[in-house]
Design a protein around this motif. Structure first.
Motif, mmCIF file in Angstrom:
data_model
loop_
_atom_site.group_PDB
_atom_site.id
_atom_site.type_symbol
_atom_site.label_atom_id
_atom_site.label_comp_id
_atom_site.label_asym_id
_atom_site.label_seq_id
_atom_site.Cartn_x
_atom_site.Cartn_y
_atom_site.Cartn_z
ATOM 1 N N ASP A 167 -0.961 6.703 12.999
ATOM 2 C CA ASP A 167 -0.995 8.119 12.456
ATOM 3 C C ASP A 167 -0.354 8.166 10.945
ATOM 4 N N ALA A 168 -0.987 9.101 10.062
ATOM 5 C CA ALA A 168 -0.259 9.126 8.846
ATOM 6 C C ALA A 168 -0.393 10.540 8.208
ATOM 7 N N ASP A 169 0.500 11.095 8.143
ATOM 8 C CA ASP A 169 0.951 12.651 7.864
ATOM 9 C C ASP A 169 1.878 12.897 6.593
ATOM 10 N N GLY A 170 1.253 13.854 5.843
ATOM 11 C CA GLY A 170 2.104 14.134 4.533
ATOM 12 C C GLY A 170 3.477 14.754 4.837
ATOM 13 N N VAL A 171 3.689 15.231 5.886
ATOM 14 C CA VAL A 171 5.197 15.773 6.016
ATOM 15 C C VAL A 171 5.998 14.991 6.854
ATOM 16 N N ARG A 172 5.446 14.302 8.274
ATOM 17 C CA ARG A 172 6.153 13.552 9.094
ATOM 18 C C ARG A 172 6.107 12.229 8.883
ATOM 19 N N VAL B 5 0.837 -1.125 -0.155
ATOM 20 C CA VAL B 5 -0.032 -0.028 -0.008
ATOM 21 C C VAL B 5 0.902 1.216 -0.023
ATOM 22 N N PRO B 6 0.636 2.217 -1.223
ATOM 23 C CA PRO B 6 1.500 3.428 -0.875
ATOM 24 C C PRO B 6 1.243 4.273 0.219
ATOM 25 N N THR B 7 2.431 4.590 0.718
ATOM 26 C CA THR B 7 2.393 5.656 2.020
ATOM 27 C C THR B 7 1.385 6.807 1.595
ATOM 28 N N ALA B 8 1.521 7.228 0.542
ATOM 29 C CA ALA B 8 0.905 8.337 0.029
ATOM 30 C C ALA B 8 -0.952 8.173 0.234
ATOM 31 N N ALA B 9 -1.313 6.894 -0.142
ATOM 32 C CA ALA B 9 -2.330 6.634 -0.165
ATOM 33 C C ALA B 9 -2.923 6.566 1.245
ATOM 34 N N LEU B 10 -2.126 6.171 2.221
ATOM 35 C CA LEU B 10 -2.507 6.266 3.697
ATOM 36 C C LEU B 10 -2.764 7.526 4.133
ATOM 37 N N VAL B 11 -1.839 8.398 3.826
ATOM 38 C CA VAL B 11 -1.734 9.719 4.090
ATOM 39 C C VAL B 11 -3.101 10.483 3.509
ATOM 40 N N ALA B 12 -3.447 10.223 2.389
ATOM 41 C CA ALA B 12 -4.710 10.628 1.574
ATOM 42 C C ALA B 12 -5.890 10.215 2.549
ATOM 43 N N LEU B 13 -5.969 9.082 2.875
ATOM 44 C CA LEU B 13 -7.307 8.597 3.384
ATOM 45 C C LEU B 13 -7.354 8.801 5.125
ATOM 46 N N TRP B 14 -6.253 9.175 5.532
ATOM 47 C CA TRP B 14 -6.086 9.246 6.850
ATOM 48 C C TRP B 14 -7.288 10.305 7.572
ATOM 49 N N PRO B 15 -7.468 11.458 6.919
ATOM 50 C CA PRO B 15 -8.279 12.547 7.735
ATOM 51 C C PRO B 15 -9.720 11.918 7.736
ATOM 52 N N ASP B 16 -10.040 10.930 6.690
ATOM 53 C CA ASP B 16 -11.540 10.380 6.922
ATOM 54 C C ASP B 16 -11.781 9.316 8.080
ATOM 55 N N THR B 17 -12.627 9.693 8.966
ATOM 56 C CA THR B 17 -12.728 9.145 10.192
ATOM 57 C C THR B 17 -13.177 7.506 9.914
ATOM 58 N N ALA B 18 -13.897 7.398 8.720
ATOM 59 C CA ALA B 18 -13.992 5.925 8.613
ATOM 60 C C ALA B 18 -12.897 5.157 8.154
ATOM 61 N N TRP B 19 -12.090 5.570 7.106
ATOM 62 C CA TRP B 19 -10.724 5.185 6.915
ATOM 63 C C TRP B 19 -9.773 5.021 8.003
ATOM 64 N N ARG C 290 -6.190 2.230 11.773
ATOM 65 C CA ARG C 290 -5.510 2.547 13.135
ATOM 66 C C ARG C 290 -5.379 0.927 13.951
ATOM 67 N N ASP C 291 -4.106 1.032 14.537
ATOM 68 C CA ASP C 291 -3.658 0.218 15.251
ATOM 69 C C ASP C 291 -3.284 -1.236 14.400
ATOM 70 N N LEU C 292 -3.419 -1.285 13.152
ATOM 71 C CA LEU C 292 -3.172 -2.584 12.447
ATOM 72 C C LEU C 292 -1.611 -2.573 12.526
ATOM 73 N N VAL C 293 -1.093 -3.739 12.448
ATOM 74 C CA VAL C 293 0.361 -3.962 12.225
ATOM 75 C C VAL C 293 0.841 -4.122 10.923
ATOM 76 N N ILE C 294 2.013 -3.045 10.569
ATOM 77 C CA ILE C 294 2.195 -2.969 9.208
ATOM 78 C C ILE C 294 3.661 -3.353 9.096
ATOM 79 N N THR C 295 4.107 -3.931 8.043
ATOM 80 C CA THR C 295 5.457 -4.204 7.771
ATOM 81 C C THR C 295 6.128 -3.487 6.554
ATOM 82 N N ASP C 296 7.337 -3.644 6.377
ATOM 83 C CA ASP C 296 7.924 -3.081 5.039
ATOM 84 C C ASP C 296 7.747 -3.997 4.094
#
Length: 283
Positions: free
Chosen positions: A109-114, A73-87, A92-98
């Motif tokens: 959290d997912a932030d476009g800058v950080r 999953v592209p990080t950019a996609a997570l950043v774009a979706l994160w402000p939507d409370t349903a997404w 939130r709290d999922l285990v992610i891997t590289d």
């Protein structure tokens, strides 16, 4: 959301998405009066609630597909979706891997800058900025029990069932065999009861079989469990096997860990709804 005029009343949505109403004096009523049930404001709020419910289910289903397929999953996609409370609730709290499968941590959290905010396996809050991450199926997590325990310690709550999803690992089954009968012999008094349970739990019913498609390593595999003939009243769960998308049977040794786990999970689910007395008498 604020209050909206509806005739002589005002309506709004409460925190649970229910339409609430108050009169001109500001007193909240127990129910919405029938005379404003068709008011555009009331109808609009109810339609909004239905859409939000559908949207929430779609977000959960999409993230679950990412997990079952362990898709990058592209990080950019997570950043774009994160402000939507349903997404956000689904992620939130999922285990992610590289992309190599190394656990990075629990997504917070997912932030476009950080970048992505995580709780890592030392319990520290960290930030990472990879191009892509994966939401792995739990059967692929070697330290699943430890990850579950740590999530409990941190009081993490996953919207998508990942860490506490039931998993099945292949053990002593003959890799040359074409099916397993661990969950065969579950008797239902009516075929429609068994077929109905399969459909209600998200499985397709086709040709007397419950069918679940899993994409693993770019290949579509179908787990298939015999349910019976719709022309007969009684039904009984049969052996579980796996095929390619065109119906070619696979040996157990050709079934990947995710397809195996999800197929066995389906079989266990359908077996669990059996008529226990009838099943014991048949055994």
């Amino acid at each position: 959301m604020g209050w909206i005029s509806a005739g002589a009343y005002e309506v709004a949505l409460d925190d649970g998405g229910k339409v609430i109403c108050r009169n001109a004096k500001g007193r909240q009523l127990k129910t919405v009066p029938p005379k404003i049930a068709d008011d555009p404001a009331v109808v609009g709020l109810r339609q909004l609630t239905e859409w939000l419910d559908r949207h929430q289910r779609e977000c959960l289903a999409t993230v679950e597909r990412w997990m079952i397929r362990s898709l990058p999953v592209p990080t950019a996609a997570l950043v774009a979706l994160w402000p939507d409370t349903a997404w956000q609730a689904a992620l939130r709290d999922l285990v992610i891997t590289d992309t190599d499968g190394t656990v990075a941590g629990y997504l917070r959290d997912a932030d476009g800058v950080r970048g992505l905010g995580l709780v890592d396996l030392d319990g520290d809050s960290v930030r990472i900025s990879p191009d892509r991450v994966r939401v792995p199926h739990p059967v692929l997590l070697d330290d699943l029990d430890e990850l579950r325990d740590f999530a409990t310690e941190l009081d993490l709550r996953q919207g998508v069932q990942q860490l506490h999803r039931e998993v099945f690992r292949r053990t002593t089954e003959d890799p040359r065999a074409s099916s397993v009968d661990t969950y065969a012999g579950g008797v239902y008094q009516r075929f429609r009861f068994l077929a109905g349970r399969a459909v209600s739990h998200g499985y397709r019913v086709r040709g007397g079989q419950a069918v679940l498609s899993v994409v693993e390593d770019g290949r579509t595999i179908e787990a298939r469990m015999w349910l019976g003939d719709a022309g007969y009243d009684e039904a009984e769960t049969g052996p579980l096997g796996w095929t390619t998308e065109d119906g070619t049977a696979l040996t157990l040794g050709d079934v990947g860990p995710v397809a195996w786990s999800e197929g066995m999970r389906m079989a266990a689910d359908l077996y669990a709804g059996r008529d226990i007395k009838s099943s014991e008498e048949r055994a």
